[in-house]
Every structure is written in structure tokens, then in C-alpha cells.
Design an enzyme around this catalytic site. Sequence first.
Site, mmCIF file in Angstrom:
data_model
loop_
_atom_site.group_PDB
_atom_site.id
_atom_site.type_symbol
_atom_site.label_atom_id
_atom_site.label_comp_id
_atom_site.label_asym_id
_atom_site.label_seq_id
_atom_site.Cartn_x
_atom_site.Cartn_y
_atom_site.Cartn_z
ATOM 1 C CG ASP A 7 45.394 45.015 34.807
ATOM 2 O OD1 ASP A 7 46.390 44.496 34.266
ATOM 3 O OD2 ASP A 7 44.399 44.364 35.173
ATOM 4 C CD GLU A 17 50.107 43.539 35.025
ATOM 5 O OE1 GLU A 17 50.444 42.350 35.141
ATOM 6 O OE2 GLU A 17 48.980 43.963 35.326
ATOM 7 C CG ASP A 40 40.205 43.786 34.933
ATOM 8 O OD1 ASP A 40 41.156 43.093 34.541
ATOM 9 O OD2 ASP A 40 39.015 43.462 34.781
#
Length: 160
Positions: free
Chosen positions: A7, A73, A145
Site C-alpha cells: 500500500d 495498489e 496501512d
Amino acid sequence: MRILGIDPGLARVGYGVIDVEPRKGKQEGSQRMIDCGIIRTDPGRSEGERMVEIARDLRQIIRIHQPELASVEKFFFYRSSNTIAVVQARGVLIMTLARFGLPIVEFPPMQIKQALTGHGHADKDEVLEAVMRELNLDTPPRPDDAADALAVALTGWFQH
């Protein structure tokens, strides 16, 4: 197969490592969490120094866990003063993964939500519940996260 989910961010990069095993005759398999956490950069340092921190810490995570696939991501910004720095940090992440010769798959947030919950407009709690269910976790992974990075890793498994 071992998958590293990422992420991206500048202040905090979430990471999650999962092991997956396909079941014979079935599309889905079993998966378990190996590790998760964050790479935190020092806000008092220059952006360049923070990029070096990200690359250094990611190299260490890769060396320790030896992933076979990286799932990252992919995000889209509209207007934010932090956009350029986060995009640069993402570039450092992709470059570091590529230097290790890791195959990289990328997914936008809606696709991650779709893969885990069945719909692309899920909220954070729905995604977190899906991560916990898929990885058979009793407690939510923290910080957020890291939980997001596990969702990215699972999407890499489901979509790869």
C-alpha cells in the site's frame, strides 16, 4: 506461493506478506499471513532521503521474506499537494521490486474491494472483515496501512 502486498505512501508504506497454496481441483486455495507492518519515513528528512529509506527498508523485507509475486495498489489522485511525492515514492517501490526481478501486478482500490467483498464500493470495515476471514485472523492487523497491504496481497492471489 509467497506474495508481498504493498500500500504505497510517502510517510507510511504498508506491506503484507502472505503464503498461498492452491487446492487440487478447486479455484480457491488456502492462504495465511506471514508478516505485515509499515515502512515509516522520517518527516524531518528531505523527500530524497525518505525515498532512500523506503527503498532500503523494502529491500530488507524482500530479502527476509523472498516473495515470488508483488501486488501493488494503483491509485488515482485528483488534486492533492502530496500527489507528486506519493507518486515518486510509488516509483521507488516499483523500481526496487523490479530490481529483484519480481513479477508485479497492480490493482486500483475498486478492484481490490471487488475481489475481497464482491462489490467495488465496500468501506474499510468490510474490507478489513474480508481480510480477517480470508487469512483466518482473530484480531485485525494493525496499523490500517498494513491491513490494506494484506488486502492488496490477497487480490494479487485471487486475480493472478
